[in-house]
Design an enzyme around this catalytic site. Structure first.
Site, short mmCIF file in Angstrom:
data_model
loop_
_atom_site.label_atom_id
_atom_site.label_comp_id
_atom_site.label_asym_id
_atom_site.label_seq_id
_atom_site.Cartn_x
_atom_site.Cartn_y
_atom_site.Cartn_z
N ARG A 1 28.61 72.08 90.57
CA ARG A 1 29.63 71.92 89.52
C ARG A 1 29.86 73.20 88.73
NH1 ARG A 1 27.68 66.32 87.01
NH2 ARG A 1 25.70 67.16 87.75
N ASP B 1 39.46 59.86 89.04
CA ASP B 1 40.36 60.96 88.68
C ASP B 1 41.15 61.42 89.89
OD1 ASP B 1 38.60 62.57 90.14
OD2 ASP B 1 37.41 63.03 88.36
N ARG C 1 37.98 64.61 80.18
CA ARG C 1 36.60 64.72 79.71
C ARG C 1 36.58 65.11 78.24
NH1 ARG C 1 31.73 64.11 81.34
NH2 ARG C 1 32.17 63.73 83.54
N GLY D 1 29.06 58.12 82.20
CA GLY D 1 30.17 58.05 81.24
C GLY D 1 31.51 57.77 81.91
N THR D 2 31.74 58.38 83.05
CA THR D 2 33.01 58.18 83.78
C THR D 2 33.17 56.72 84.18
OG1 THR D 2 32.92 60.44 84.63
CG2 THR D 2 34.28 58.86 85.86
N LYS E 1 41.63 60.87 84.26
CA LYS E 1 40.44 61.10 83.44
C LYS E 1 40.57 62.37 82.61
CE LYS E 1 36.13 62.65 85.09
NZ LYS E 1 34.92 62.44 85.88
#
Ligand code: R5P
Length: 286
Positions: A91, A161, A186, A217-218, A184
């Site tokens: 990431r 997303d 963030r 969280g997503t 989505k």
């Protein structure tokens, strides 16, 4: 071909060796008293093609991967294939703020110094693999995820997303049901805002698919948006279940129909196996 299972991926590596009908060696990995990694392949020599199955997350597994490559090379491995079920640091694939490293590139460059071929599974960004100088391929877990849900009455597949819409498409098409994506935004490391899907979710059994669940969280936000849109049930499947900070407890207490992940990271809900998908790739001529 001989498969070496690193300590992160023993069950997966064993399953692959059963499918392929080839020898399996479990790396004997422990720690020195000061915490440094010690590993050993308990064999006289390895005059064959070697496949090392090991994650590069968390950091201790990355170190073990470096050491295993050196060990098998010294024992005479003909060609070395790395199977990295979960590629850590993916990431941080670019410099977001001045002064940061390009972590994914650093990892790939170093991991690729000894090996002859690399397989990953649903790596966060496929472009990271271009940093390997040897042949490389990212394998897709979508068929295994879809097959797991074949008899579960799913009506609609959603990705949380836009970036993951191809995964929803692959799973939806294999299940023969419609697919769509949510929107989505963030807000912080663990909080996101999700807008409803364009597709009607009212009364539907929805399956959310993602590449990974980290803090959860997503998924919590997606579940809320879908509940508000009238979904009958919401199941969740991801490839890599990181489940940091008690995310699994957070999710299972959230009235989800199912929370499942693949066995790229082995944990209590990693019931979807990618062993067949990786084994098929290993059979390909190269
Ligand atoms: C993001 O791009 C990824 O595909 C995942 O949606 C994300 O990493 C999940 O993180 P969390 O579980 O912390 O919301």
């Amino acid at each position: 071909m001989i498969i070496v299972g690193g300590s992160s991926s023993r069950d997966l590596a064993k399953e692959m060796s059963n499918i392929l009908g080839c020898a399996y060696i479990q790396a004997a990995t422990t720690k020195f008293p000061d915490g440094e990694c010690y590993t050993r392949i308990d064999k006289e020599s390895l005059n064959d093609d070697l496949v090392i199955v090991q994650n590069t997350y968390p950091d201790s597994n990355l170190i073990e991967m470096f050491l295993l490559q050196d060990a098998v090379k010294k024992m005479g491995a003909k060609r070395i294939t790395l199977v990295i079920p979960y590629f850590g640091y993916a990431r941080q694939d670019r410099v977001f703020k001045p002064g940061e490293p390009e972590s994914a590139k650093v990892m790939a460059k170093h991991l690729g110094m000894v090996c002859d071929r690399v397989f990953t599974v649903d790596i966060h960004k496929e472009s990271i693999l271009d940093y390997f100088d040897c042949p490389h391929k990212d394998l897709k877990a979508a068929p295994a995820i879809a097959d797991h849900f074949k008899t579960k009455g799913i009506d609609l597949v959603l990705s949380p997303d836009l970036g993951a819409k191809d995964r929803a498409k692959a799973v939806g098409e294999r299940l023969g049901v419609p697919y769509d994506h949510l929107e989505k935004v963030r807000l912080s490391g663990s909080d996101v805002k999700i807008s409803p899907a364009q597709m009607d979710c009212d009364g539907k059994n929805v399956l959310i698919v993602d590449d990974m669940i980290s803090t959860g969280g997503t998924i919590v936000a997606a579940k809320q948006a879908l509940a508000e849109a009238g979904a009958k049930s919401v199941s969740v499947a991801c490839t890599h279940g990181l489940f940091v900070n008690n995310a699994l407890e957070r999710l299972t207490g959230n009235a989800l129909e199912a929370v499942l992940c693949c066995n790229t990271l082995e944990n209590e809900v990693s019931h979807i196996s990618v062993a067949g998908i990786i084994s098929d790739a290993l059979k390909e001529k190269w």
